[in-house]
Design a protein around this motif. Structure first.
Motif, PDB file in Angstrom:
ATOM      1  N   PHE A  15       0.837  -1.191   0.000  1.00  0.00           N
ATOM      2  CA  PHE A  15       0.000   0.000   0.000  1.00  0.00           C
ATOM      3  C   PHE A  15       0.876   1.246   0.000  1.00  0.00           C
ATOM      4  O   PHE A  15       1.898   1.311   0.677  1.00  0.00           O
ATOM      5  CB  PHE A  15      -0.895   0.036   1.246  1.00  0.00           C
ATOM      6  N   LEU A  16       0.425   2.252  -0.733  1.00  0.00           N
ATOM      7  CA  LEU A  16       1.080   3.547  -0.764  1.00  0.00           C
ATOM      8  C   LEU A  16       0.163   4.555  -0.079  1.00  0.00           C
ATOM      9  O   LEU A  16      -1.056   4.566  -0.306  1.00  0.00           O
ATOM     10  CB  LEU A  16       1.325   3.964  -2.220  1.00  0.00           C
ATOM     11  N   THR A  17       0.746   5.399   0.766  1.00  0.00           N
ATOM     12  CA  THR A  17      -0.064   6.406   1.447  1.00  0.00           C
ATOM     13  C   THR A  17       0.715   7.698   1.568  1.00  0.00           C
ATOM     14  O   THR A  17       1.926   7.740   1.322  1.00  0.00           O
ATOM     15  CB  THR A  17      -0.529   5.903   2.829  1.00  0.00           C
ATOM     16  N   TYR A  18       0.006   8.767   1.949  1.00  0.00           N
ATOM     17  CA  TYR A  18       0.633  10.092   2.018  1.00  0.00           C
ATOM     18  C   TYR A  18       0.005  10.885   3.154  1.00  0.00           C
ATOM     19  O   TYR A  18      -1.217  11.096   3.177  1.00  0.00           O
ATOM     20  CB  TYR A  18       0.435  10.827   0.693  1.00  0.00           C
ATOM     21  N   THR A  19       0.840  11.283   4.111  1.00  0.00           N
ATOM     22  CA  THR A  19       0.370  12.099   5.231  1.00  0.00           C
ATOM     23  C   THR A  19       1.106  13.434   5.309  1.00  0.00           C
ATOM     24  O   THR A  19       1.024  14.118   6.323  1.00  0.00           O
ATOM     25  CB  THR A  19       0.549  11.343   6.560  1.00  0.00           C
ATOM     26  N   GLY A  20       1.799  13.801   4.245  1.00  0.00           N
ATOM     27  CA  GLY A  20       2.621  15.004   4.289  1.00  0.00           C
ATOM     28  C   GLY A  20       2.048  16.196   3.562  1.00  0.00           C
ATOM     29  O   GLY A  20       2.755  17.176   3.319  1.00  0.00           O
ATOM     30  N   TYR A  21       0.762  16.152   3.207  1.00  0.00           N
ATOM     31  CA  TYR A  21       0.255  17.231   2.360  1.00  0.00           C
ATOM     32  C   TYR A  21       0.135  18.559   3.100  1.00  0.00           C
ATOM     33  O   TYR A  21       0.144  19.617   2.475  1.00  0.00           O
ATOM     34  CB  TYR A  21      -1.071  16.850   1.693  1.00  0.00           C
ATOM     35  N   GLU A  22       0.055  18.538   4.443  1.00  0.00           N
ATOM     36  CA  GLU A  22      -0.008  19.828   5.154  1.00  0.00           C
ATOM     37  C   GLU A  22       1.255  20.647   4.926  1.00  0.00           C
ATOM     38  O   GLU A  22       1.188  21.848   4.657  1.00  0.00           O
ATOM     39  CB  GLU A  22      -0.228  19.613   6.660  1.00  0.00           C
ATOM     40  N   THR A  23       2.424  20.003   5.038  1.00  0.00           N
ATOM     41  CA  THR A  23       3.659  20.759   4.821  1.00  0.00           C
ATOM     42  C   THR A  23       3.770  21.221   3.372  1.00  0.00           C
ATOM     43  O   THR A  23       4.279  22.311   3.094  1.00  0.00           O
ATOM     44  CB  THR A  23       4.899  19.932   5.207  1.00  0.00           C
ATOM     45  N   ASP A  24       3.294  20.399   2.441  1.00  0.00           N
ATOM     46  CA  ASP A  24       3.328  20.813   1.039  1.00  0.00           C
ATOM     47  C   ASP A  24       2.372  21.973   0.784  1.00  0.00           C
ATOM     48  O   ASP A  24       2.713  22.926   0.074  1.00  0.00           O
ATOM     49  CB  ASP A  24       2.974  19.633   0.134  1.00  0.00           C
ATOM     50  N   LEU A  25       1.185  21.915   1.371  1.00  0.00           N
ATOM     51  CA  LEU A  25       0.216  23.008   1.212  1.00  0.00           C
ATOM     52  C   LEU A  25       0.780  24.320   1.743  1.00  0.00           C
ATOM     53  O   LEU A  25       0.644  25.371   1.112  1.00  0.00           O
ATOM     54  CB  LEU A  25      -1.083  22.661   1.939  1.00  0.00           C
ATOM     55  N   GLY A  30       1.599  27.585  -0.671  1.00  0.00           N
ATOM     56  CA  GLY A  30       1.299  28.893  -0.095  1.00  0.00           C
ATOM     57  C   GLY A  30      -0.095  29.005   0.484  1.00  0.00           C
ATOM     58  O   GLY A  30      -0.662  30.105   0.557  1.00  0.00           O
ATOM     59  N   ILE A  31      -0.662  27.891   0.932  1.00  0.00           N
ATOM     60  CA  ILE A  31      -2.005  27.876   1.518  1.00  0.00           C
ATOM     61  C   ILE A  31      -1.882  27.902   3.036  1.00  0.00           C
ATOM     62  O   ILE A  31      -1.214  27.057   3.629  1.00  0.00           O
ATOM     63  CB  ILE A  31      -2.795  26.646   1.055  1.00  0.00           C
ATOM     64  N   ASP A  32      -2.516  28.858   3.658  1.00  0.00           N
ATOM     65  CA  ASP A  32      -2.442  29.009   5.105  1.00  0.00           C
ATOM     66  C   ASP A  32      -3.291  27.934   5.787  1.00  0.00           C
ATOM     67  O   ASP A  32      -4.454  27.729   5.428  1.00  0.00           O
ATOM     68  CB  ASP A  32      -2.932  30.401   5.513  1.00  0.00           C
ATOM     69  N   LEU A  33      -2.700  27.250   6.762  1.00  0.00           N
ATOM     70  CA  LEU A  33      -3.420  26.246   7.545  1.00  0.00           C
ATOM     71  C   LEU A  33      -3.283  26.623   9.021  1.00  0.00           C
ATOM     72  O   LEU A  33      -2.370  26.164   9.710  1.00  0.00           O
ATOM     73  CB  LEU A  33      -2.854  24.835   7.316  1.00  0.00           C
ATOM     74  N   PRO A  34      -4.163  27.461   9.542  1.00  0.00           N
ATOM     75  CA  PRO A  34      -4.077  27.837  10.959  1.00  0.00           C
ATOM     76  C   PRO A  34      -4.074  26.610  11.861  1.00  0.00           C
ATOM     77  O   PRO A  34      -4.878  25.685  11.680  1.00  0.00           O
ATOM     78  CB  PRO A  34      -5.348  28.672  11.171  1.00  0.00           C
ATOM     79  N   GLY A  35      -3.131  26.604  12.796  1.00  0.00           N
ATOM     80  CA  GLY A  35      -3.028  25.461  13.688  1.00  0.00           C
ATOM     81  C   GLY A  35      -2.600  24.183  13.003  1.00  0.00           C
ATOM     82  O   GLY A  35      -2.689  23.107  13.577  1.00  0.00           O
ATOM     83  N   ASP A  45     -14.947  25.372  -2.077  1.00  0.00           N
ATOM     84  CA  ASP A  45     -14.634  24.689  -3.333  1.00  0.00           C
ATOM     85  C   ASP A  45     -13.135  24.685  -3.581  1.00  0.00           C
ATOM     86  O   ASP A  45     -12.571  23.675  -4.024  1.00  0.00           O
ATOM     87  CB  ASP A  45     -15.352  25.379  -4.491  1.00  0.00           C
ATOM     88  N   GLN A  46     -12.490  25.823  -3.317  1.00  0.00           N
ATOM     89  CA  GLN A  46     -11.052  25.930  -3.541  1.00  0.00           C
ATOM     90  C   GLN A  46     -10.285  24.976  -2.629  1.00  0.00           C
ATOM     91  O   GLN A  46      -9.327  24.314  -3.051  1.00  0.00           O
ATOM     92  CB  GLN A  46     -10.591  27.369  -3.300  1.00  0.00           C
ATOM     93  N   GLY A  47     -10.706  24.904  -1.374  1.00  0.00           N
ATOM     94  CA  GLY A  47     -10.029  24.017  -0.438  1.00  0.00           C
ATOM     95  C   GLY A  47     -10.206  22.559  -0.799  1.00  0.00           C
ATOM     96  O   GLY A  47      -9.244  21.763  -0.744  1.00  0.00           O
ATOM     97  N   ARG A  48     -11.408  22.175  -1.171  1.00  0.00           N
ATOM     98  CA  ARG A  48     -11.648  20.779  -1.565  1.00  0.00           C
ATOM     99  C   ARG A  48     -10.857  20.420  -2.817  1.00  0.00           C
ATOM    100  O   ARG A  48     -10.338  19.302  -2.940  1.00  0.00           O
ATOM    101  CB  ARG A  48     -13.139  20.536  -1.781  1.00  0.00           C
ATOM    102  N   ALA A  49     -10.737  21.361  -3.733  1.00  0.00           N
ATOM    103  CA  ALA A  49      -9.961  21.097  -4.947  1.00  0.00           C
ATOM    104  C   ALA A  49      -8.490  20.892  -4.615  1.00  0.00           C
ATOM    105  O   ALA A  49      -7.819  20.033  -5.198  1.00  0.00           O
ATOM    106  CB  ALA A  49     -10.139  22.246  -5.939  1.00  0.00           C
ATOM    107  N   ALA A  50      -7.978  21.694  -3.664  1.00  0.00           N
ATOM    108  CA  ALA A  50      -6.577  21.561  -3.259  1.00  0.00           C
ATOM    109  C   ALA A  50      -6.329  20.186  -2.652  1.00  0.00           C
ATOM    110  O   ALA A  50      -5.313  19.535  -2.934  1.00  0.00           O
ATOM    111  CB  ALA A  50      -6.212  22.661  -2.267  1.00  0.00           C
ATOM    112  N   LEU A  51      -7.241  19.715  -1.815  1.00  0.00           N
ATOM    113  CA  LEU A  51      -7.101  18.390  -1.216  1.00  0.00           C
ATOM    114  C   LEU A  51      -7.260  17.286  -2.257  1.00  0.00           C
ATOM    115  O   LEU A  51      -6.499  16.311  -2.266  1.00  0.00           O
ATOM    116  CB  LEU A  51      -8.139  18.204  -0.109  1.00  0.00           C
ATOM    117  N   ALA A  52      -8.234  17.433  -3.129  1.00  0.00           N
ATOM    118  CA  ALA A  52      -8.530  16.385  -4.109  1.00  0.00           C
ATOM    119  C   ALA A  52      -7.333  16.093  -4.995  1.00  0.00           C
ATOM    120  O   ALA A  52      -7.122  14.937  -5.399  1.00  0.00           O
ATOM    121  CB  ALA A  52      -9.734  16.779  -4.959  1.00  0.00           C
ATOM    122  N   ARG A  53      -6.542  17.107  -5.309  1.00  0.00           N
ATOM    123  CA  ARG A  53      -5.379  16.897  -6.173  1.00  0.00           C
ATOM    124  C   ARG A  53      -4.444  15.843  -5.590  1.00  0.00           C
ATOM    125  O   ARG A  53      -3.887  15.014  -6.329  1.00  0.00           O
ATOM    126  CB  ARG A  53      -4.635  18.213  -6.397  1.00  0.00           C
TER     127      ARG A  53
END
Length: 305
Positions: A15-25, A30-35, A45-53
């Motif tokens: 299985f391949l998985t990915y838990t590092g997208y917060e640091t990439d975002l 350049g997407i702000d993630l408070p906390g 819509d913009q946020g869901r699109a960013a995650l969906a990618r």
């Protein structure tokens, strides 16, 4: 919860998985993630699109490499204390948790029906604290709120990531058991390959299994560089089925203070991950954590195939 999907501990599939997208975002997109919370992205819509990618690309990479994928929901910090700091009450947090699984269910339906949907659960407080922060009953009560919501969704697996306190893990696993959810627990290790409190991985797993009748489906190690994980004798740890590694060799204290992203060397990263697998073939869940991106995931897939 999800039905009839074979989970990593029930098969020899990789299985391949990915838990590092917060640091990439944050650092690359350049997407702000408070906390450091990603679940608020579900509200636009913009946020869901960013995650969906991330999820769509992960499924495509898995299919190309002949690997199954674990989709980690953006629910790591969607629990009471972390949510309250961002202005979320219990009702709104429940909505976001349910929405996260529904969101992944739709993506899976359209891109890879074999994918596993995992609800990523984080610790109540600092993931790298060395002190015991709660009693077992306190930890069970705290995590039960989020798990009770997730139990009403088609989630396949609960994945407790970045834990360093076995007591909290015991409480969380008991809460998962109470609502019949399969659960995986991932411990974070320091640069010496040990937990923040100095305990070795084998001791932590034994403590948790003894207190929970071995209910956890399997264990993992995450949020450390492959070099730090190499200090663990995985060959003698059959309950450890996966590793999700950081790109950087920096300590957690150094990473907490970092203002730029240390992506390391993706090619070397893939080679080191493959080296760990050679020493312990039971490691069938592999992926990237802090600082990684799809360059690192492609190298994992390349080195394994």
């Amino acid at each position: 919860m999800g039905l009839n999907r074979v989970l990593p501990h029930q098969t020899t599939d990789r299985f391949l998985t990915y838990t590092g997208y917060e640091t990439d975002l944050i650092f690359t997109q350049g997407i702000d993630l408070p906390g450091f919370a990603s679940f608020p992205l579900l509200e636009t819509d913009q946020g869901r699109a960013a995650l969906a990618r991330y999820y769509v690309e992960l499924m495509a990479l898995g299919q190309a490499a002949g690997m199954r994928v674990l989709l980690e929901a953006p629910t790591w910090l969607a629990h009471a204390d972390r949510g309250a700091a961002l202005g979320y009450d219990a009702a709104r947090l429940a909505q976001r948790n349910a929405q996260a699984i529904a969101f992944l269910s739709q993506l899976r339906l359209h891109h890879d029906p074999s994918a596993i949907i995992s609800a990523n659960i984080g610790p109540r407080r600092d993931a790298y604290a060395a002190d015991a922060q709660m009693s077992v009953p306190q930890a069970q009560e705290y995590h039960a709120a989020q798990l009770n919501t997730l139990a009403q969704t088609p989630v396949d697996l609960i994945s407790a990531y970045t834990f360093s306190d076995p007591i909290e893990v015991i409480g969380l696993i008991r809460a998962a058991n109470a609502v019949y959810l399969p659960v995986m627990a991932a411990f974070t290790v320091e640069t010496n390959g040990r937990l923040a409190n100095g305990m070795d991985l084998a001791g932590a797993i034994a403590q948790v299994d003894d207190a929970t009748d071995g209910y956890a489906a399997y264990y993992m190690v995450n949020c450390a560089h492959p070099d730090h994980m190499a200090l663990i004798d995985f060959a003698t740890q059959p309950r450890v089925r996966g590793i999700v590694a950081n790109a950087s060799r920096c300590s957690h204290a150094e990473l907490d203070q970092a203002t730029v992203l240390d992506a390391g060397d993706p090619v070397e990263f893939g080679q080191l991950m493959a080296g760990l697998l050679q020493k312990a073939p039971q490691l069938t869940v592999l992926g990237g954590c802090c600082g990684t991106d799809f360059r690192h995931l492609r190298q994992i897939a390349t080195c394994l195939t």
